[in-house]
Each structure stands twice: as C-alpha cells, then as structure tokens.
Design an enzyme around this catalytic site. Sequence first.
Site, PDB file in Angstrom:
ATOM      1  CB  CYS A 345      47.425  33.931  33.046  1.00  0.00           C
ATOM      2  SG  CYS A 345      45.735  34.444  33.015  1.00  0.00           S
ATOM      3  NE  ARG A 374      39.180  40.298  34.861  1.00  0.00           N
ATOM      4  CZ  ARG A 374      38.867  39.009  34.831  1.00  0.00           C
ATOM      5  NH1 ARG A 374      37.656  38.646  34.492  1.00  0.00           N
ATOM      6  NH2 ARG A 374      39.768  38.107  35.134  1.00  0.00           N
ATOM      7  CD  GLN A 392      39.504  35.172  38.688  1.00  0.00           C
ATOM      8  OE1 GLN A 392      40.552  34.687  38.297  1.00  0.00           O
ATOM      9  NE2 GLN A 392      38.499  35.414  37.887  1.00  0.00           N
ATOM     10  CG  ASP A 394      43.748  32.959  38.788  1.00  0.00           C
ATOM     11  OD1 ASP A 394      43.399  31.964  38.142  1.00  0.00           O
ATOM     12  OD2 ASP A 394      44.272  33.971  38.277  1.00  0.00           O
ATOM     13  CG  HIS A 396      47.732  30.312  35.936  1.00  0.00           C
ATOM     14  ND1 HIS A 396      47.674  31.438  36.698  1.00  0.00           N
ATOM     15  CD2 HIS A 396      46.805  30.455  34.957  1.00  0.00           C
ATOM     16  CE1 HIS A 396      46.760  32.255  36.190  1.00  0.00           C
ATOM     17  NE2 HIS A 396      46.211  31.685  35.147  1.00  0.00           N
ATOM     18  CE  LYS A 476      35.515  29.384  28.277  1.00  0.00           C
ATOM     19  NZ  LYS A 476      35.587  30.789  28.623  1.00  0.00           N
ATOM     20  CG  HIS A 522      44.431  29.800  32.261  1.00  0.00           C
ATOM     21  ND1 HIS A 522      44.909  31.069  32.341  1.00  0.00           N
ATOM     22  CD2 HIS A 522      44.949  29.272  31.124  1.00  0.00           C
ATOM     23  CE1 HIS A 522      45.679  31.319  31.292  1.00  0.00           C
ATOM     24  NE2 HIS A 522      45.723  30.242  30.544  1.00  0.00           N
TER      25      HIS A 522
END
Length: 656
Positions: A345, A374, A392, A394, A396, A476, A522
């Site tokens: 992000c 991580r 991911q 992922d 945005h 979320k 997100h």
Amino acid sequence: MAAEITVTVNGASRTVPAGTRVREVFEGKAGRDVVAARVNGRLTDLSRPLEEDATVEIVAADSPDGIDIIRHSTAHLMAQAVQTLFPGTQVTIGPTIEDGFFYDFAPPHPFTVEDLPKIEQKMRELAKADLKVERIEVARTDAIATFERMGEHYKVEILKGIPEERVSIYKQGEWMDLCRGPHVPSTRYIRAFKLTSVAGAYWRGDEHNAMLSRIYGTSFARKEALEDHLKMLELARERDHRRIGREMGLFLFDPVSPGSPFFLPKGAIIYNLLVDYMRRLYRRYGFDEVITPQIFKNDLWHTSGHWDNFRENMFLTSDHEGETEEVDSSPEGWHKGYAVKPMNCPGHTFVYRADKRSYRDLPLRIADFGRLHRAERSGALHGLTRVRTMAQDDAHIFCAPEQVAAEIDSNLQMVREVYTALGFDRLEFKIATMPAEHLGTLELWHESEAMLGKALDRNGMAWEVNPGEGAFYGPKIEIYVPDALKRKWQLATIQLDYNMPERFDLTYVTSAGSEARPVMIHRAILGSLERFIGVLIEHTGGALPFWLAPEQVRVLSLSEKVETYAAEIAALLTGEGFRAAADVRNEKLGFKVREAELAKVPFMVVVGEREAAARTVSVRRHGQSAIAATLAAAPKSEAMPLQALVEKLKAEPTPA
Ligand SMILES: [Zn+2]
Ligand SMILES: [Zn+2]
C-alpha cells in the site's frame, strides 16, 4: 433488595421472589441440554440467584456459547483428573480455543500422549460421579492464602495480578480452580470429549519462563458431533498440504530460509496459473498492474504508520541513532535504514502521486503481485498457510467518496466469480467494525460501515458483524471460505481506508475545480497466493481442477513394445496445449497407476498392444475430490479413439 422481582422468559414476564435461582425460572425444562443462561445479556451459571428484574434466556448445550462453556468445563474436568492421577502437578490456565480447549500444567514430569487414555478414563469416572459444580465467592486475599497452602504458585501469581477484591472459585468434589465461569451445573453434563495431543508451552508464552506441559482436547454437546469432528481431524491429517505437496512434488522447505517455500516446477505451474487467471480478470475488471520496489527507506514506514504499528513484523535495518539527515547519507551507512516491504500500500501512493490527479482519472485501480516479507515468529510458521514470504493478488483502488459503493459492488462480484470458478461453493461475509483504537469521527465510521452493509445486501450476500475488528483506519468486509473439511479461512478482504490518503497527502481536483482527498480501498481476492495454494490443496486433497493441475495427463505404457505409441500420445497432447507426460519405465502397471494416483494426475491414459494396433487409448479419471473417495473406489477405465481423448480434454472447464 426488592422482595419480588420480575423475570422475563421467552417474552413472558412474571414475578418471583428475589433470590430465585436461574434454573428455577425455566421450570424444569432444562435437563442436560441447557448448560447455562443469559441474564440481561450476561452468561451466568444456572445455580446463581436472581437479585433484580431480569430477562433470562437459556444457553443450549449445542449453541456456540453452550459449547464454549462445555469445553471450558471439560478443561476443569481434565485438570481435576490430572491432579488426582499425578500428585505434585500444579495448574496454570485452561482456556477454550477454536474447536476445543487446552490446559497448561506444571507436572513433575512432562506428559506424553501415552498418558492421555489414563486421564480420559479418570475424566469419565469423574463425569459419571455427577459432581456438583459450585461457585464460591471469596476475598482475593483469602483466595491467595488458600492457593498458597495448596502449593499452587501459578494461581497465586495470577491472583496477585488481578484488580478485583472479590474473586470466584469453582469447586467440584474435592477439587477447585480459580475461575470467572460460568460452568455446567455438574460434571455429568460433560458427555462427549477427547484429549487430542500434548505440547510444551512457556508460562505466559515467554521463553524466559518455565516450560509447562500442555494437553489439548475437545468436547461437544453430543457424541455424534464429537465423532464428526474427529473424522474431520483425521481427514485433515490425511490432507495436510505439507505432505501432499511433497508427494506431488510441488514445493519444499529448508531451514536455510525458514517459512519460505521453494516452489518446484510443478508448484510454480499452479502458482503462475493462478496469477494468469487473476490477470485475465484484471483486464475485465479494469485493473492496471504495476511493479514496485522491494525495499524502501524507513522514512516511508514512518509516514505510513507501519514503523509504529507493524515494525515487529518487518525485516529491517534500524535507523541511525539520533541522525536527522538522510538515512543512507554516510559512506558506510548506505545499507542502513531500509526495510523490506510487508505490504504494497504505501508504495502505491507514489504511483498515485506520479501525476496530478483529477476526478477524470478516478477510480484508479492498481494491482501488484509484488513479493512481501513478514517476520512471523518461528513457532507460528506452518507450511504454506503461515509463511514469511508471500505474494498477494493485491490491489488498491483510489476513488472519489461517491464512487466507493460501485467499486465495492464490482469487487464483490469478482470475489464471487473467483471462488465459484475455484470450486468453493459457499462464502460467508462479515463486516469488521470500528475498533477501540481508531482514527476519524464516529459519524464517518457509521456511515462507511452502513455503506458496506448496503453493498452486501445489494449483492444478495448475507452478513454478520465482527464487532471492533476493523483496521484502525477503516472498516472492512471479511470474506470467509469454508473448505471441504468445514474449516473457515479468511482469504479475501475489502478494506476502506481514509487514513493513508491523509498521511501521504493524496489529492485530486474535483469537477468543481477544488481539491479533495480520494478514498483508498485495499482489496485482495485470493489473498496470499502461498496460503491460498495451501488451502486449495487441503480443500481438494490435491485433486486440483483440471485447468490448475500441474500434470494433466500421464500416459502409462503396458510394455516396451508400446513405448513409441505412448510417447507419441504425450507429444500429441503437449502439442494441443495440455501438460502431458509419458511413463514408459519398465515397471508393473499397478505401480505406475499408484504413482500417478499419488501425483493426483487428473487423467491416466493406459496403452497396450491392443490400443496401439487400433490407435485407441484406455482412459481413467482420477477419483474426484469427494470426501468419501477412496482408492478402493477407483474409477473404471473408458476406451476411446485418440482423437476422442483430445476432444474430451478440450471439453474440461477452464475459467474465462
Ligand atoms: Zn475455569
Ligand atoms: Zn493495502
């Protein structure tokens, strides 16, 4: 205290003397199927007296609260059995967990699985003895004295750490434990339990403390429910993705990089096919893919808030102490003050800022398969489902506030499309709402929570609230995927964020020519690809949908004489775009079939001299992923001309 109080049960009110016990207001309807009650919303023992006007609801044994109370009561029963059988053992804590409970003991010798049957036997005796479970309130100082006398040093430590002046003790027979309760009325209410495993655990989870001996178990309201659960556990062991992954040759792990999978060629095929699939969807749903840096200066993490909120989970080199200038300015310090990204992000805000944005540019949808790292604790790592490195699907979305609803609709549609295509027939939705620690006004939170609820309603998706579980920057939608083993995985998520645009000072020019802040959404559909593959393997037992199978067809030759024919078929299928290989080793057919079964190859094509002469094949489909499928029920083979095989494979479903 009033002499009479009003109790409301099932909507009907009546007056009873103050001090009437909870169980009496149910007028004997309870039995072993009711384990506790909710009194004015609070879980309460059936033996407690009612002192004020109250609405009283039963807590059924097989309700979620009921099962939780039964499990915690079973933990007490286990502790009682353990202390009866192993004198000198101290108790510590025994909470419930998902699907069961554990209790941590400080025994003279650590427990082993061999001890479990004996403990279970003693538990059955104690349950049968129908010992009344009594709640006793005492002064905390008295409780400390009592447990000190008993030599229960851990309980004394717990007692010294709690603020209340009065505490409750639960007693059954001669045994007692410090506990808030509630509990079942007697040990006879505990009817269906099983101790499942033992493990070492540090007191208070701290490795500097003493190692305790933990026993895990589970308990249900009924025998049948326990048996179903144990069957699922057995199946989960059989389907462990770590074992299947090894058998199928998909990936490996090595201590040289803990928590970081090596995807082998076949595993990489699955991985890349999932990425290809998402890319096809991105084109249809209007996402643009970007590739962004792997490491960033710590400045970024300070701005994004990760430094303060997520640093423990990041691989990083520290900032120079007390330096205010650029972190990498000193000659020897060029490698200091950087962190490997745990999320995409913050980096994406720079893509947004690359241009002056106007309302015409929005919504801007940016997708990134970037690798993330991580720093998960060693103890938390688990195969592909808990890793230190992942990518991911992922994305945005930067949009104007009035565009949020349509973006959520579109992403919900995408979620549904993807999970249907991947063979998950059911999804569950939750809205995670404002946590205690949060940014932004109450009004904004309520507004955006309501917007998410309306979006789910519009899309015909039933939902529940997950109170207080939103991120600190916004609510979320959590999407849970139940697998074939009835476990729920949270894979997909759609999150509203009003905070990051603020922190990075993102703006756009509105149609009226003024400046405004975009909203950031997100969202991930598969979530971590690593984790998704682990879940998919366990869901299917490794029998992946045809389009995702790393090896789709294996041609097995019956003898040396048909080697060429087998190789020709494999080449023909490869030419048609399928992933096919020939097994022409000089081995018995039974052996080759078993190996192809283990590798979960969807189609086995067997050829002998008869097939070679007639230019036909004998085709077997790998047992589909039905839970009951066993090797004994192996599918029959089907004879067909070569061209018919090609047509058959072409007809296998592939998502658009
Ligand atoms: Zn307890
Ligand atoms: Zn994000």
